[in-house]
Design a protein around this motif. Structure first.
Motif, PDB file in Angstrom:
ATOM      1  N   SER A  35     -28.221  -2.204  68.459  1.00 50.81           N
ATOM      2  CA  SER A  35     -29.366  -2.506  67.605  1.00 50.81           C
ATOM      3  C   SER A  35     -29.469  -4.001  67.350  1.00 50.81           C
ATOM      4  O   SER A  35     -28.471  -4.714  67.362  1.00 50.81           O
ATOM      5  CB  SER A  35     -29.284  -1.739  66.286  1.00 50.81           C
ATOM      6  N   TYR A  36     -30.692  -4.443  67.155  1.00 53.10           N
ATOM      7  CA  TYR A  36     -30.988  -5.800  66.713  1.00 53.10           C
ATOM      8  C   TYR A  36     -31.623  -5.690  65.346  1.00 53.10           C
ATOM      9  O   TYR A  36     -32.487  -4.843  65.120  1.00 53.10           O
ATOM     10  CB  TYR A  36     -32.001  -6.488  67.631  1.00 53.10           C
ATOM     11  N   CYS A  37     -31.239  -6.533  64.453  1.00 55.15           N
ATOM     12  CA  CYS A  37     -31.897  -6.647  63.153  1.00 55.15           C
ATOM     13  C   CYS A  37     -32.330  -8.100  63.030  1.00 55.15           C
ATOM     14  O   CYS A  37     -31.499  -9.006  63.095  1.00 55.15           O
ATOM     15  CB  CYS A  37     -30.939  -6.255  62.035  1.00 55.15           C
ATOM     16  N   ILE A  38     -33.633  -8.313  62.880  1.00 52.74           N
ATOM     17  CA  ILE A  38     -34.215  -9.651  62.854  1.00 52.74           C
ATOM     18  C   ILE A  38     -34.781  -9.904  61.471  1.00 52.74           C
ATOM     19  O   ILE A  38     -35.644  -9.163  61.012  1.00 52.74           O
ATOM     20  CB  ILE A  38     -35.338  -9.771  63.910  1.00 52.74           C
ATOM     21  N   LEU A  39     -34.310 -10.932  60.811  1.00 51.38           N
ATOM     22  CA  LEU A  39     -34.823 -11.282  59.487  1.00 51.38           C
ATOM     23  C   LEU A  39     -36.056 -12.163  59.617  1.00 51.38           C
ATOM     24  O   LEU A  39     -36.252 -12.845  60.626  1.00 51.38           O
ATOM     25  CB  LEU A  39     -33.755 -12.008  58.673  1.00 51.38           C
ATOM     26  N   ASN A  40     -36.865 -12.166  58.582  1.00 53.25           N
ATOM     27  CA  ASN A  40     -38.012 -13.079  58.534  1.00 53.25           C
ATOM     28  C   ASN A  40     -37.511 -14.513  58.521  1.00 53.25           C
ATOM     29  O   ASN A  40     -36.437 -14.803  57.991  1.00 53.25           O
ATOM     30  CB  ASN A  40     -38.850 -12.825  57.285  1.00 53.25           C
ATOM     31  N   SER A  41     -38.290 -15.388  59.067  1.00 50.89           N
ATOM     32  CA  SER A  41     -37.975 -16.813  59.028  1.00 50.89           C
ATOM     33  C   SER A  41     -38.007 -17.288  57.582  1.00 50.89           C
ATOM     34  O   SER A  41     -38.900 -16.926  56.822  1.00 50.89           O
ATOM     35  CB  SER A  41     -38.996 -17.584  59.859  1.00 50.89           C
ATOM     36  N   ARG A  53     -25.863  -5.427  67.034  1.00 49.61           N
ATOM     37  CA  ARG A  53     -24.762  -4.468  67.013  1.00 49.61           C
ATOM     38  C   ARG A  53     -24.616  -3.905  68.410  1.00 49.61           C
ATOM     39  O   ARG A  53     -25.542  -3.347  68.978  1.00 49.61           O
ATOM     40  CB  ARG A  53     -25.032  -3.341  66.025  1.00 49.61           C
ATOM     41  N   PHE A  54     -23.428  -4.068  68.962  1.00 49.12           N
ATOM     42  CA  PHE A  54     -23.115  -3.604  70.312  1.00 49.12           C
ATOM     43  C   PHE A  54     -21.959  -2.629  70.177  1.00 49.12           C
ATOM     44  O   PHE A  54     -20.805  -3.035  70.102  1.00 49.12           O
ATOM     45  CB  PHE A  54     -22.740  -4.811  71.182  1.00 49.12           C
ATOM     46  N   GLY A  55     -22.282  -1.330  70.074  1.00 49.11           N
ATOM     47  CA  GLY A  55     -21.246  -0.336  69.798  1.00 49.11           C
ATOM     48  C   GLY A  55     -20.734  -0.550  68.384  1.00 49.11           C
ATOM     49  O   GLY A  55     -21.477  -0.461  67.420  1.00 49.11           O
ATOM     50  N   ALA A  56     -19.464  -0.869  68.256  1.00 49.12           N
ATOM     51  CA  ALA A  56     -18.866  -1.095  66.933  1.00 49.12           C
ATOM     52  C   ALA A  56     -18.782  -2.581  66.590  1.00 49.12           C
ATOM     53  O   ALA A  56     -18.328  -2.926  65.506  1.00 49.12           O
ATOM     54  CB  ALA A  56     -17.476  -0.471  66.879  1.00 49.12           C
ATOM     55  N   TRP A  57     -19.200  -3.466  67.489  1.00 49.14           N
ATOM     56  CA  TRP A  57     -19.076  -4.903  67.263  1.00 49.14           C
ATOM     57  C   TRP A  57     -20.384  -5.492  66.770  1.00 49.14           C
ATOM     58  O   TRP A  57     -21.454  -5.165  67.263  1.00 49.14           O
ATOM     59  CB  TRP A  57     -18.643  -5.610  68.543  1.00 49.14           C
ATOM     60  N   CYS A  58     -20.290  -6.408  65.823  1.00 55.58           N
ATOM     61  CA  CYS A  58     -21.475  -7.060  65.249  1.00 55.58           C
ATOM     62  C   CYS A  58     -21.443  -8.559  65.535  1.00 55.58           C
ATOM     63  O   CYS A  58     -20.421  -9.207  65.324  1.00 55.58           O
ATOM     64  CB  CYS A  58     -21.512  -6.837  63.737  1.00 55.58           C
ATOM     65  N   TYR A  59     -22.563  -9.074  65.997  1.00 49.12           N
ATOM     66  CA  TYR A  59     -22.733 -10.487  66.300  1.00 49.12           C
ATOM     67  C   TYR A  59     -23.934 -10.996  65.519  1.00 49.12           C
ATOM     68  O   TYR A  59     -24.927 -10.292  65.373  1.00 49.12           O
ATOM     69  CB  TYR A  59     -22.984 -10.691  67.795  1.00 49.12           C
ATOM     70  N   GLN A  85     -28.647 -14.193  73.376  1.00 54.35           N
ATOM     71  CA  GLN A  85     -27.454 -13.536  72.823  1.00 54.35           C
ATOM     72  C   GLN A  85     -26.239 -14.439  72.805  1.00 54.35           C
ATOM     73  O   GLN A  85     -25.380 -14.309  71.940  1.00 54.35           O
ATOM     74  CB  GLN A  85     -27.133 -12.255  73.606  1.00 54.35           C
ATOM     75  N   LYS A  86     -26.174 -15.381  73.724  1.00 58.51           N
ATOM     76  CA  LYS A  86     -25.014 -16.287  73.772  1.00 58.51           C
ATOM     77  C   LYS A  86     -24.925 -17.165  72.527  1.00 58.51           C
ATOM     78  O   LYS A  86     -23.885 -17.733  72.233  1.00 58.51           O
ATOM     79  CB  LYS A  86     -25.042 -17.129  75.044  1.00 58.51           C
ATOM     80  N   LYS A  87     -26.023 -17.273  71.764  1.00 56.17           N
ATOM     81  CA  LYS A  87     -26.030 -18.054  70.524  1.00 56.17           C
ATOM     82  C   LYS A  87     -25.396 -17.287  69.362  1.00 56.17           C
ATOM     83  O   LYS A  87     -25.135 -17.859  68.320  1.00 56.17           O
ATOM     84  CB  LYS A  87     -27.458 -18.424  70.132  1.00 56.17           C
ATOM     85  N   SER A  92     -17.875  -9.133  62.892  1.00 53.59           N
ATOM     86  CA  SER A  92     -16.827  -8.177  62.556  1.00 53.59           C
ATOM     87  C   SER A  92     -17.072  -6.873  63.282  1.00 53.59           C
ATOM     88  O   SER A  92     -18.126  -6.669  63.893  1.00 53.59           O
ATOM     89  CB  SER A  92     -16.777  -7.910  61.044  1.00 53.59           C
ATOM     90  N   ASP A  93     -16.111  -5.997  63.171  1.00 54.20           N
ATOM     91  CA  ASP A  93     -16.277  -4.611  63.576  1.00 54.20           C
ATOM     92  C   ASP A  93     -17.202  -3.960  62.551  1.00 54.20           C
ATOM     93  O   ASP A  93     -17.193  -4.333  61.384  1.00 54.20           O
ATOM     94  CB  ASP A  93     -14.892  -3.945  63.577  1.00 54.20           C
ATOM     95  N   ILE A  94     -17.998  -2.998  62.956  1.00 57.08           N
ATOM     96  CA  ILE A  94     -18.945  -2.366  62.041  1.00 57.08           C
ATOM     97  C   ILE A  94     -18.242  -1.751  60.836  1.00 57.08           C
ATOM     98  O   ILE A  94     -18.783  -1.737  59.729  1.00 57.08           O
ATOM     99  CB  ILE A  94     -19.830  -1.321  62.774  1.00 57.08           C
ATOM    100  N   ASN A  95     -17.018  -1.272  61.012  1.00 56.23           N
ATOM    101  CA  ASN A  95     -16.271  -0.674  59.905  1.00 56.23           C
ATOM    102  C   ASN A  95     -15.814  -1.711  58.887  1.00 56.23           C
ATOM    103  O   ASN A  95     -15.503  -1.365  57.746  1.00 56.23           O
ATOM    104  CB  ASN A  95     -15.049   0.092  60.422  1.00 56.23           C
TER     105      ASN A  95
END
Length: 118
Positions: A35-41, A53-59, A85-87, A92-95
């Motif tokens: 999932s991607y979550c995009i905040l307002n500018s 969110r990539f599986g259990a990992w959050c970037y 995405q490289k930025k 953390s882990d989602i947990n």
């Protein structure tokens, strides 16, 4: 806020497509989720804070997108997010994501809404 959510498995368990509650444990789940979550500018510009969110990992990090995103923009927004995405840095882990994190509430809302999105 814009959230783009994808679950690649039946999140209700094997053969449980009619289940009342998905198999969620806090923000973690028994299914694979991206999932991607995009905040307002914050200043009305092109830069936005994003969590991926990539599986259990959050970037998380900042990406450059158009100032306003409309539904018809999604075919362009998703590739723009992938290119940048490289930025994003590992958060953390989602947990382990603290409930005080600004992305926690949108991710929680999306996970609880999965029953209605499938």
């Amino acid at each position: 806020k814009l959230s783009i959510w994808q679950a690649l498995q039946n999140c209700y368990g094997p053969g449980r497509t009619d289940a009342k509650e998905p198999m969620w444990h806090g923000l973690s789940s028994d299914c694979y989720v991206q999932s991607y979550c995009i905040l307002n500018s914050t200043d009305g510009g092109d830069w936005r804070e994003v969590m991926f969110r990539f599986g259990a990992w959050c970037y998380s990090g900042n990406v450059e997108l158009v100032p306003k995103i409309f539904l018809e923009d999604l075919p362009y927004v998703i590739p723009a997010l992938r290119v940048q995405q490289k930025k994003l840095k590992f958060v953390s882990d989602i947990n382990s994501l603290p409930s005080t994190n600004k992305f926690f509430a949108p991710l929680e809302y999306a996970s609880k809404s999965l029953l209605y999105m499938e």
